[in-house]
Design an enzyme around this catalytic site. Structure first.
Site, PDB file in Angstrom:
ATOM      1  CD  GLU A 335     -25.199  18.654 -23.698  1.00  0.00           C
ATOM      2  OE1 GLU A 335     -25.284  19.892 -23.630  1.00  0.00           O
ATOM      3  OE2 GLU A 335     -25.013  18.050 -24.778  1.00  0.00           O
ATOM      4  CB  CYS A 336     -29.396  13.284 -22.850  1.00  0.00           C
ATOM      5  SG  CYS A 336     -30.912  12.328 -23.110  1.00  0.00           S
ATOM      6  N   GLY A 337     -27.581  11.120 -22.634  1.00  0.00           N
ATOM      7  CA  GLY A 337     -26.888   9.846 -22.650  1.00  0.00           C
ATOM      8  C   GLY A 337     -25.681   9.845 -21.737  1.00  0.00           C
ATOM      9  CB  THR A 437     -28.390  18.411 -17.212  1.00  0.00           C
ATOM     10  OG1 THR A 437     -29.703  18.851 -17.550  1.00  0.00           O
ATOM     11  CG2 THR A 437     -27.440  18.855 -18.314  1.00  0.00           C
TER      12      THR A 437
END
Length: 473
Positions: A335-337, A437
Site C-alpha cells: 500500500e502506498c509507500g 496500490t
C-alpha cells in the site's frame, strides 16, 4: 447486550484548532493519573493515530464512517476499549464537515453513531460573547448531537476568558472545561499538512510531556472525566458482515510486515485480523535487516520512504533479497509507500534512488499532494486478492507521482471511481503474486481482507498458488 464505556469526542469548528495537541495532552494526563485510556481517531489518519498510540501506550484505532458501517464502528469502540477506564476520540476537521451537503462521514455523524459526549474546541481569537453564538449555532444545527462542554483556545487574557466563559455557560447551558492561552511555544514539528510522525522525532517524549503540561494546567480534567462517564449505554451490534474463519493448515502462514521509520502506516485492525486468523506476524526492518527472514507472504504498508530514501537505497542486500523472493513467487500486498519501494526508482529533490525494482514505474516526489482523500475502486482484472467486480473503499495520501513504464507482465487491476490512484483512472499494479496500490484498505470495514491475504500465503506455502481470485458471482 448493553455496554456503557466512558467516552468523549474532542472536536472543533475547523481544522488547525488544537484538537490533536489537546487530545494528546488529555490522554497523557489521564494516563499519568493511573487511568487506562483507549485512544481513537476519527477518519483514516495515520500520523495523529501514531501520536495518540504513543500517548496512550496502546494502539489507537480509527473510527471512520466512510470505511466502516455503524455496526462495525460501535463494535470497534466496544472491543478496543473493553479494558480501558475511558476513551478519548479525536475528531477531524470541523465538527460538521463531511463529504456532502448532509455532512456524510463527519465527526458529528460519528458522535451520533457512538452516542458520545462532544467537547467542542473554539478558537476565541478576537472574540468574546460571539463565542456563545458559535456554540449555540452548533447546538441548533444538529440537536441530536450531544455537545457537552467547550474548550476556549488561544485565549488572550483573563478578561476575554471571563466574558467568553460566562456567555457560553449562560446562553448555551454547557460548561467551559478548559481555557488554553495563546502558546508561544509549539514544539510539535509539522509536515505534509500535519504533525511529523513521532517515529521521526527524537524529542517525541519531550513534545508529549509539553502537551500533557498544557492539559494539566489549562483543562478541567475532573469535569471532563465526569462528562465522559455520563455517556449513554451502547447496544452491542449484531455482526452485519461475515469475517473469515481461522485457516486450518498444518503450519500457520508466516506473514512478514515491514515496520520501521520508512513503513509504519498500518491500521491496527489489519494486523489484529491477520493474527486473529491464526497467522504468525514477523516484523521486518528494511533499513537494518540485510536478508529477508523465512516468510510465506509480505505486507508492506504506507509511510514516508522518501525520508529514508538514501538508507533504503544503501541497503542493497535487502533490496536484492526481496526482489529475488518476489521473482520466485512470494505473495506481496503493498500500500502506498509499499508501492513506492517496489518500483524501479524514487526521485526526491531531483536525486534518484534505486528501489527494489520489481514494478515498472518511477516515483517522483512532488511539492503538493498527488492524491489525498477517500477512494473507491472497482476490481477489473484478475489478481490474487480480490475477485473481479468487487468494489473497494479506502484512502490515499501521497505526494509521489507514478510514471509507468511499458511492461508485458504487469497490469493495472483497479478502475478508480473516486480518488487519483496511479493516474486518476487506474490503480493496483499486479505482477506475479504482487499487488501494489496507492489505496489503504481498512480491515475493520473490510473483514474479508485478512482472510484473503492468508489464503494466498497458505496456497504459496503448499506450492499450489493460483493467481486468479474467484470471479465475483
Amino acid at each position: 447486550m448493553i455496554f456503557n464505556p466512558p467516552r468523549i469526542i474532542i472536536a472543533a469548528l475547523k481544522g488547525g484548532s488544537g484538537k490533536t495537541i489537546l487530545s494528546l495532552g488529555l490522554t497523557s494526563a489521564w494516563r499519568g493519573m493511573g487511568h487506562r485510556v483507549a485512544a481513537f481517531k476519527k477518519g483514516p489518519d495515520f500520523i495523529d493515530s501514531g501520536w495518540l498510540s504513543f500517548a496512550a501506550g496502546r494502539p489507537c484505532y480509527n473510527l471512520d464512517p466512510f470505511l466502516m458501517n455503524p455496526g462495525q464502528i460501535v463494535t470497534s469502540l466496544l472491543q478496543n476499549s473493553a479494558d480501558a477506564d475511558v476513551s478519548v476520540i479525536e475528531g477531524n476537521r470541523g465538527l460538521f464537515d463531511g463529504l456532502d451537503l448532509d455532512g456524510c462521514c463527519s465527526t458529528g455523524e460519528l458522535g451520533k453513531i457512538i452516542k458520545s459526549p462532544v467537547i467542542l474546541i473554539v478558537d476565541v481569537t478576537m472574540a468574546t460573547r460571539t463565542v456563545a453564538a458559535l456554540v449555540m449555532g452548533c447546538q441548533k444545527f444538529d440537536p441530536e448531537l450531544r455537545i457537552s462542554g467547550v474548550i476556549l483556545n488561544r485565549v488572550a487574557g483573563l478578561r476575554q476568558e471571563s466574558l467568553a466563559r460566562n456567555a457560553v455557560e449562560q446562553y448555551c447551558g454547557v460548561p467551559v472545561v478548559g481555557a488554553v492561552p495563546k502558546l508561544n511555544q509549539h514544539i510539535f514539528p509539522e509536515r505534509h499538512m500535519g504533525l511529523v510522525p513521532h517515529l521521526e522525532t527524537d524529542y517525541a517524549e519531550k513534545a508529549l510531556f509539553w502537551a500533557r503540561d498544557v492539559a494539566e494546567k489549562h483543562l478541567d480534567l475532573k469535569t471532563l472525566w465526569s462528562l465522559a462517564h455520563e455517556a449513554p449505554p451502547l447496544d452491542y451490534p449484531s455482526q452485519e458482515t461475515k469475517e473469515e474463519g481461522a485457516l486450518v493448515v498444518a503450519e500457520p502462514p508466516r506473514i512478514g510486515v515491514i515496520r520501521d521509520k520508512s513503513f509504519w502506516f498500518y491500521y491496527p485492525e489489519n494486523l489484529d485480523q491477520i493474527k486473529k486468523l491464526g497467522a504468525t506476524l514477523i516484523e521486518i526492518d528494511s533499513l537494518e535487516n540485510r536478508e529477508l527472514p523465512p516468510i510465506d507472504a509480505l505486507y508492506v504498508g504506507g509511510g514516508f520512504p522518501e525520508t529514508q530514501a538514501q538508507a533504503l537505497a544503501d541497503n542493497v542486500r535487502f533490496r536484492t533479497a526481496l526482489k529475488q523472493r518476489i521473482e520466485e513467487g512470494l505473495p506481496v500486498y503493498a500500500e502506498c509507500g509499499g508501492l513506492m519501494v517496489l518500483g524501479k526508482e524514487l526521485v526526491v529533490d531531483g536525486k534518484t534512488f534505486p528501489m527494489v525494482g520489481v514494478l515498472p514505474l518511477s516515483l517522483i516526489l512532488e511539492k503538493k499532494p498527488q492524491g489525498h482523500g477517500y477512494t473507491i475502486l472497482e476490481v477489473t482484472d484478475k489478481n490474487p486478492y480480490y475477485p473481479v467486480g468487487e468494489v473497494l473503499k479506502g484512502h490515499e495520501f501521497h505526494y509521489s507521482k507514478a510514471v509507468l513504464h511499458s511492461s508485458d507482465d504487469t497490469r493495472t487491476v483497479f478502475k478508480v471511481l473516486r480518488g487519483e490512484g496511479l493516474d486518476g483512472k487506474k490503480d493496483g499494479l499486479c505482477r506475479k503474486n504482487v499487488l501494489a496500490t496507492y489505496t489503504h484498505v481498512h480491515a475493520g470495514g473490510n473483514p474479508e481482507w485478512a482472510g484473503r491475504l492468508l489464503k494466498v500465503a497458505a496456497a504459496a506455502l503448499k506450492n499450489n498458488f493460483s493467481l486468479d481470485a474467484e470471479k465475483k458471482s
